[in-house]
Design a protein around this motif. Structure first.
Motif, mmCIF file in Angstrom:
data_model
loop_
_atom_site.group_PDB
_atom_site.id
_atom_site.type_symbol
_atom_site.label_atom_id
_atom_site.label_comp_id
_atom_site.label_asym_id
_atom_site.label_seq_id
_atom_site.Cartn_x
_atom_site.Cartn_y
_atom_site.Cartn_z
ATOM 1 N N VAL A 1 0.839 -1.203 0.000
ATOM 2 C CA VAL A 1 0.000 0.000 0.000
ATOM 3 C C VAL A 1 0.874 1.253 0.000
ATOM 4 C CG1 VAL A 1 -1.698 1.307 1.328
ATOM 5 C CG2 VAL A 1 -1.924 -1.173 1.115
ATOM 6 N N GLY A 2 1.880 1.251 0.872
ATOM 7 C CA GLY A 2 2.763 2.409 0.964
ATOM 8 C C GLY A 2 3.565 2.644 -0.298
ATOM 9 N N ALA A 3 3.986 1.573 -0.954
ATOM 10 C CA ALA A 3 4.753 1.716 -2.192
ATOM 11 C C ALA A 3 3.931 2.418 -3.263
ATOM 12 C CB ALA A 3 5.209 0.346 -2.681
ATOM 13 N N TRP A 4 2.659 2.054 -3.388
ATOM 14 C CA TRP A 4 1.801 2.692 -4.389
ATOM 15 C C TRP A 4 1.636 4.176 -4.068
ATOM 16 C CZ3 TRP A 4 0.203 1.348 -9.030
ATOM 17 C CH2 TRP A 4 -0.846 2.034 -9.634
ATOM 18 N N GLY A 5 1.443 4.493 -2.800
ATOM 19 C CA GLY A 5 1.222 5.883 -2.413
ATOM 20 C C GLY A 5 2.413 6.781 -2.676
ATOM 21 N N THR A 6 3.615 6.234 -2.576
ATOM 22 C CA THR A 6 4.815 7.040 -2.787
ATOM 23 C C THR A 6 5.281 7.043 -4.232
ATOM 24 O OG1 THR A 6 5.667 6.856 -0.524
ATOM 25 C CG2 THR A 6 7.285 7.218 -2.257
ATOM 26 N N PHE A 7 5.257 5.900 -4.899
ATOM 27 C CA PHE A 7 5.979 5.774 -6.163
ATOM 28 C C PHE A 7 5.110 5.895 -7.411
ATOM 29 C CE2 PHE A 7 8.530 3.664 -2.913
ATOM 30 C CZ PHE A 7 9.699 4.408 -3.027
ATOM 31 N N LEU A 8 3.807 5.968 -7.261
ATOM 32 C CA LEU A 8 2.949 6.225 -8.412
ATOM 33 C C LEU A 8 3.343 7.557 -9.052
ATOM 34 C CD1 LEU A 8 0.444 5.508 -10.137
ATOM 35 C CD2 LEU A 8 -0.938 6.730 -8.449
ATOM 36 N N ASN A 9 3.468 7.552 -10.378
ATOM 37 C CA ASN A 9 3.866 8.745 -11.137
ATOM 38 C C ASN A 9 5.191 9.309 -10.635
ATOM 39 O OD1 ASN A 9 3.195 10.445 -13.359
ATOM 40 N ND2 ASN A 9 2.613 12.081 -11.958
ATOM 41 N N SER A 10 6.080 8.400 -10.212
ATOM 42 C CA SER A 10 7.398 8.784 -9.692
ATOM 43 C C SER A 10 7.308 9.786 -8.545
ATOM 44 C CB SER A 10 8.282 9.349 -10.821
ATOM 45 O OG SER A 10 8.524 8.377 -11.806
ATOM 46 N N GLY A 11 6.205 9.685 -7.781
ATOM 47 C CA GLY A 11 6.036 10.559 -6.620
ATOM 48 C C GLY A 11 5.621 11.966 -6.952
ATOM 49 N N GLN A 12 5.371 12.265 -8.218
ATOM 50 C CA GLN A 12 5.021 13.626 -8.631
ATOM 51 C C GLN A 12 3.512 13.832 -8.546
ATOM 52 O OE1 GLN A 12 8.277 14.871 -11.926
ATOM 53 N NE2 GLN A 12 7.140 13.020 -12.429
ATOM 54 N N ILE A 13 2.996 13.717 -7.325
ATOM 55 C CA ILE A 13 1.572 13.898 -7.045
ATOM 56 C C ILE A 13 1.470 14.655 -5.731
ATOM 57 C CG2 ILE A 13 -0.634 12.742 -6.603
ATOM 58 C CD1 ILE A 13 0.375 10.335 -8.138
ATOM 59 N N CYS A 14 0.602 15.650 -5.673
ATOM 60 C CA CYS A 14 0.499 16.447 -4.445
ATOM 61 C C CYS A 14 0.084 15.599 -3.248
ATOM 62 C CB CYS A 14 -0.478 17.602 -4.642
ATOM 63 S SG CYS A 14 -2.154 17.100 -5.120
ATOM 64 N N MET A 15 -0.723 14.542 -3.501
ATOM 65 C CA MET A 15 -1.206 13.675 -2.425
ATOM 66 C C MET A 15 -0.240 12.554 -2.080
ATOM 67 S SD MET A 15 -5.055 13.019 -3.807
ATOM 68 C CE MET A 15 -4.520 12.824 -5.509
ATOM 69 N N ALA A 16 0.887 12.459 -2.774
ATOM 70 C CA ALA A 16 1.793 11.333 -2.589
ATOM 71 C C ALA A 16 2.126 11.104 -1.119
ATOM 72 C CB ALA A 16 3.078 11.556 -3.373
ATOM 73 N N THR A 17 2.300 9.838 -0.759
ATOM 74 C CA THR A 17 2.717 9.502 0.602
ATOM 75 C C THR A 17 4.162 9.953 0.772
ATOM 76 O OG1 THR A 17 1.225 7.599 0.679
ATOM 77 C CG2 THR A 17 3.049 7.644 2.253
ATOM 78 N N SER A 18 4.343 11.049 1.481
ATOM 79 C CA SER A 18 5.669 11.653 1.637
ATOM 80 C C SER A 18 6.354 11.263 2.934
ATOM 81 C CB SER A 18 5.547 13.183 1.575
ATOM 82 O OG SER A 18 5.059 13.591 0.319
ATOM 83 N N ARG A 19 5.558 10.792 3.902
ATOM 84 C CA ARG A 19 6.132 10.336 5.173
ATOM 85 C C ARG A 19 5.426 9.048 5.582
ATOM 86 N NH1 ARG A 19 4.880 14.624 9.340
ATOM 87 N NH2 ARG A 19 3.022 14.886 8.041
ATOM 88 N N HIS A 20 6.210 8.019 5.867
ATOM 89 C CA HIS A 20 5.677 6.755 6.361
ATOM 90 C C HIS A 20 5.938 6.719 7.861
ATOM 91 C CE1 HIS A 20 5.416 4.779 2.248
ATOM 92 N NE2 HIS A 20 6.080 5.899 2.008
ATOM 93 N N LEU A 21 4.893 6.924 8.641
ATOM 94 C CA LEU A 21 5.002 6.918 10.103
ATOM 95 C C LEU A 21 4.572 5.539 10.588
ATOM 96 C CD1 LEU A 21 3.437 10.439 10.794
ATOM 97 C CD2 LEU A 21 5.830 9.851 10.342
ATOM 98 N N VAL A 22 5.515 4.762 11.071
ATOM 99 C CA VAL A 22 5.293 3.344 11.339
ATOM 100 C C VAL A 22 5.587 3.044 12.803
ATOM 101 C CG1 VAL A 22 5.820 0.995 10.567
ATOM 102 C CG2 VAL A 22 6.059 2.917 8.964
ATOM 103 N N HIS A 23 4.706 2.258 13.411
ATOM 104 C CA HIS A 23 4.912 1.919 14.819
ATOM 105 C C HIS A 23 6.262 1.250 15.015
ATOM 106 C CE1 HIS A 23 4.303 -0.125 18.736
ATOM 107 N NE2 HIS A 23 3.634 0.991 18.998
ATOM 108 N N GLU A 24 6.905 1.604 16.111
ATOM 109 C CA GLU A 24 8.279 1.149 16.351
ATOM 110 C C GLU A 24 8.424 -0.362 16.380
ATOM 111 O OE1 GLU A 24 9.086 3.137 19.990
ATOM 112 O OE2 GLU A 24 7.821 1.816 21.218
ATOM 113 N N SER A 25 7.343 -1.075 16.663
ATOM 114 C CA SER A 25 7.430 -2.542 16.720
ATOM 115 C C SER A 25 7.610 -3.164 15.335
ATOM 116 C CB SER A 25 6.168 -3.117 17.371
ATOM 117 O OG SER A 25 5.013 -2.813 16.599
ATOM 118 N N VAL A 26 7.244 -2.441 14.280
ATOM 119 C CA VAL A 26 7.351 -3.009 12.929
ATOM 120 C C VAL A 26 8.054 -2.056 11.963
ATOM 121 C CG1 VAL A 26 5.328 -4.508 13.140
ATOM 122 C CG2 VAL A 26 5.033 -2.143 12.359
#
Length: 486
Positions: free
Chosen positions: A273-298
């Protein structure tokens, strides 16, 4: 006949007919190869002043056209986009570096924008109001007159038509300034589209050009509303100029959108899911996932899974090869992305994959253990880079996700959707997607950000579009003249 297969438009601007721009013509360059693929006309502020006067003169007759005819024009435009979808997709690949599946999405959504807009002319345009006097009182919505649309390069069809179509449908004239880097698929396409669909001369005009053309469009006295999509820096300037001239400015700006990954989710699925959000259109999207905030356990496992996925993605020319990522739009954008990556590694981030480029082809990049002071965490990247930062508690991730000046899109991956909804209510964002990534768009849904991402939902859905491109007028009617005490 192909929609863009013509000798009439190369090197021209559209003013209701194909004419020479006062700035001459310039080359339309294919970012994947550096080759010139055609020429487009270059407008100047003088062209803008003439165009806005022409638009104002044509608008009244267009607004007086029956709602059935305006609706039919928008339906024809949607049909033409669908019929010529393969052609449009190919030009998107060549001029904007768009991979074909994302090109298909742009064609589909752009057509849907036209179809949704076609329902606006018949929408109820007023309401009866209660009044304490012996009269009929009502409010009605009227076209603003002339709308200026300034559109960006990254998703050039959707980000132009989502303002152009509803503005036309509601009885306005429109002057469009596409980004000069994508003036073919973001400008010429729509001139040809509305020419074929039957928009009267002067009602829609298309003027490629630089910042001076955009400023002239904003300050033109005939233009009452400006719809701008682009960077926050440019949006601040647009808003300031519009405010000085008492214009309404609808601003859809940048983002630094967070994807929150809570404990308990499947790490491999979450990485997809995160890969699609960041790398679609080489990240050139205003909505792109720019920060992945992930719980420290994983967090480490997620970053490794993300890096493993994207390290295998092919990068290349989307017009001639089957690839997952195309080129960045130009060298300036590439150099900015690379500087953010290298500076973030210097600040302590771990480079897990990528961080290299060939010409304009930037490898998908994953940064692990990214500190909050790193540039890739703090700034909008607008490139194929995924920074991963760990958090320990809900309160901490709320502070992280909401700690940016931006407020465009938020994604939350969780096995407790109600807890996800509660978390979302604490983070300022115009768009929220629970158990999905940050890049979502539908013609029927309101779209817009808060904070440095813009001034709210100004596009999408009947309510937002009617609010954006009409004025409210109060009207009263009496059967007889009233008698006043003097």
């Amino acid at each position: 006949m192909a929609l863009l297969d013509s000798t009439s438009w190369p090197g021209k601007i559209w003013t209701g007919s194909w004419t020479d721009g006062s700035g001459g013509a310039y080359d339309c360059v294919e970012p994947a190869t550096g080759q010139t693929i055609t020429q487009v006309g270059r407008a100047t502020p003088d062209d803008v002043r003439e165009a806005t006067r022409r638009a104002a003169a044509a608008q009244k007759a267009w607004a007086a056209t029956s709602f059935e005819e305006r609706a039919a024009v928008l339906r024809r435009a949607g049909d033409l986009l669908t019929q010529h979808g393969d052609e449009v997709r190919a030009w998107l690949s060549r001029e904007a570096g768009t991979i074909p599946p994302f090109g298909d999405f742009q064609v589909h959504t752009s057509a849907q924008e036209c179809y949704e807009a076609s329902a606006l002319p018949s929408h109820p345009y007023g309401e009866l109001l209660r009044t304490g006097a012996p009269r009929l009182s009502f409010a009605r919505r009227l076209p603003v007159g002339v709308v200026g649309v300034i559109a960006p390069f990254n998703v050039p069809t959707i980000l132009a038509i989502r303002a152009v179509a509803p503005a036309l449908a509601l009885g306005n004239s429109v002057v469009l300034k596409p980004d000069p880097r994508t003036a073919l698929v973001g400008g010429v396409l729509f001139a040809r589209l509305f020419e074929e669909a039957g928009v009267p001369e002067g009602v829609f005009q298309m003027l490629p050009g630089g910042a001076d053309v955009g400023e002239a469009l904003i300050v033109a006295p005939e233009v009452r509303v400006v719809a701008f999509t682009g960077s926050t820096k440019a949006g601040r300037a647009v808003g300031a100029i519009a405010g000085q001239h008492l214009k309404r400015a609808h601003l859809e700006l940048g983002g630094n959108s967070a994807l929150v990954v809570m404990p308990g989710v499947d790490v491999e699925k979450a990485a997809g899911v995160g890969a699609w959000g960041t790398f679609l259109n080489s990240g050139q999207i205003c909505m792109a996932t720019s920060r992945h905030l992930v719980h420290e356990s994983v967090a480490d496992a997620y970053a490794e899974a993300l890096a493993s996925r994207v390290a295998k993605l092919p990068v290349g020319d989307p017009f001639r090869e089957q690839v997952a990522l195309g080129p960045l739009i130009d060298a300036g954008q590439r150099d900015r992305v690379h500087e953010l990556v290298t500076m973030s590694v210097t600040a302590g981030a771990e480079l897990l994959t990528g961080g290299t480029y060939d010409e304009l082809f930037y490898r998908p990049t994953v940064l692990g253990r990214v500190p909050q002071q790193a540039p890739a965490y703090q700034q909008e990247i607008f490139g194929p880079v995924a920074p991963v930062t760990a958090f320990g508690s809900v309160d901490e991730v709320v502070a992280l996700a909401g700690g940016s000046e931006y407020g465009l899109s938020l994604g939350i991956l969780t096995d407790d959707v109600y807890a996800g909804l509660a978390l979302a209510e604490r983070v300022p964002a115009g768009l929220v997607h629970i158990n999905d990534q940050t890049v979502n768009d539908e013609a029927v849904a309101p779209f817009g950000g808060v904070g440095a991402s813009g001034n709210g939902s100004r596009a999408g859905g009947a309510a937002a579009n009617i609010e954006a491109f009409t004025e409210t007028q109060w009207v009263t009617l009496r059967g007889d003249l009233p008698v006043y005490p003097f």
